[in-house]
Design a protein around this motif. Structure first.
Motif, PDB file in Angstrom:
ATOM      1  N   HIS A 100       1.158  14.239 -10.094  1.00  5.48           N
ATOM      2  CA  HIS A 100       1.569  13.566  -8.863  1.00  5.48           C
ATOM      3  C   HIS A 100       0.358  13.349  -7.967  1.00  5.48           C
ATOM      4  N   THR A 101       0.185  12.113  -7.472  1.00 11.98           N
ATOM      5  CA  THR A 101      -0.850  11.832  -6.484  1.00 11.98           C
ATOM      6  C   THR A 101      -0.192  11.243  -5.253  1.00 11.98           C
ATOM      7  N   ALA A 102      -0.805  11.498  -4.104  1.00 10.47           N
ATOM      8  CA  ALA A 102      -0.302  10.954  -2.845  1.00 10.47           C
ATOM      9  C   ALA A 102      -1.500  10.530  -2.008  1.00 10.47           C
ATOM     10  N   GLU A 103      -1.352   9.389  -1.346  1.00 11.28           N
ATOM     11  CA  GLU A 103      -2.411   8.888  -0.477  1.00 11.28           C
ATOM     12  C   GLU A 103      -1.791   8.088   0.654  1.00 11.28           C
ATOM     13  N   ILE A 104      -2.559   7.893   1.709  1.00 13.05           N
ATOM     14  CA  ILE A 104      -2.130   7.067   2.820  1.00 13.05           C
ATOM     15  C   ILE A 104      -2.826   5.718   2.672  1.00 13.05           C
ATOM     16  N   VAL A 105      -2.028   4.652   2.592  1.00 14.55           N
ATOM     17  CA  VAL A 105      -2.558   3.290   2.450  1.00 14.55           C
ATOM     18  C   VAL A 105      -1.893   2.432   3.514  1.00 14.55           C
ATOM     19  N   GLY A 106      -2.672   1.915   4.447  1.00 13.94           N
ATOM     20  CA  GLY A 106      -2.114   1.064   5.500  1.00 13.94           C
ATOM     21  C   GLY A 106      -1.062   1.782   6.331  1.00 13.94           C
ATOM     22  N   GLY A 107      -1.239   3.083   6.564  1.00 15.22           N
ATOM     23  CA  GLY A 107      -0.287   3.851   7.356  1.00 15.22           C
ATOM     24  C   GLY A 107       0.959   4.283   6.597  1.00 15.22           C
ATOM     25  N   LYS A 108       1.016   3.982   5.297  1.00 13.72           N
ATOM     26  CA  LYS A 108       2.171   4.356   4.480  1.00 13.72           C
ATOM     27  C   LYS A 108       1.766   5.438   3.490  1.00 13.72           C
ATOM     28  N   LEU A 109       2.713   6.313   3.194  1.00 17.96           N
ATOM     29  CA  LEU A 109       2.514   7.332   2.168  1.00 17.96           C
ATOM     30  C   LEU A 109       2.849   6.691   0.830  1.00 17.96           C
ATOM     31  N   VAL A 110       1.881   6.656  -0.072  1.00 27.14           N
ATOM     32  CA  VAL A 110       2.096   6.091  -1.405  1.00 27.14           C
ATOM     33  C   VAL A 110       1.940   7.232  -2.404  1.00 27.14           C
ATOM     34  N   GLU A 111       3.014   7.510  -3.129  1.00 28.18           N
ATOM     35  CA  GLU A 111       3.037   8.590  -4.103  1.00 28.18           C
ATOM     36  C   GLU A 111       3.221   8.007  -5.497  1.00 28.18           C
ATOM     37  N   THR A 112       2.407   8.473  -6.435  1.00 23.70           N
ATOM     38  CA  THR A 112       2.524   8.017  -7.812  1.00 23.70           C
ATOM     39  C   THR A 112       2.642   9.230  -8.713  1.00 23.70           C
TER      40      THR A 112
END
Length: 153
Positions: A100-112
């Motif tokens: 599981h990875t999580a990052e903030i992109v453009g103010g959104k939490l994106v989890e893959t």
């Protein structure tokens, strides 16, 4: 990267195939489909409290420190130990049958989440072989995008 915030599920890709791949029963997949999960993250330096709140009030809470082994829990209550890492601004954790990875992109939490398929007798029976003669495994990814409070939660 600052992760603190409250994020509501906005969109999700490959939910069904990902859940099947990691061995989640069909009735549980059905219940979770289109659920508006809220993820609340509290970050204090390298310490995190990561809470997922499900419809009906159920929640799952994991506390961890980047680079240190922590007790973790996944859906269904399975508990295990994991060391969460920070790689290129992404939180990265290896769960028992997926990464599981999580990052903030453009103010959104994106989890893959990338599944590591669970072996089954049917898998080997089907005779899907790679050129090395070993069973060929494929991975399935599930990507979740959640909006932050400033985006209208």
């Amino acid at each position: 990267m600052a992760f603190s915030g409250k994020y509501e599920l906005e969109s999700e890709e490959n939910y069904d195939s990902f859940m099947k791949c990691i061995g989640v029963p069909a009735d549980v997949i059905e219940k979770g489909r289109n659920a508006k999960v809220v993820t609340e993250i509290i970050q204090n330096g390298e310490e995190f409290t990561w809470t997922q709140i499900y419809p009906g009030g159920k929640s799952m809470n994991n506390k961890f420190v980047i680079g240190k082994e922590s007790d973790m829990e996944i859906l269904g209550g399975k508990k295990f130990k994991a060391t969460v890492k920070m790689e290129d601004g992404k939180v990265v954790a290896s769960f028992p049958n997926y990464c599981h990875t999580a990052e903030i992109v453009g103010g959104k939490l994106v989890e893959t989440s990338t599944a590591i398929p669970i072996p089954s007798p049917w898998f080997h029976f089907a005779g899907i072989l790679s050129s090395s003669g070993k069973a060929k495994q494929t991975t399935t990814e599930n990507t979740i995008m959640s909006k932050s409070p400033s985006q209208g939660i």
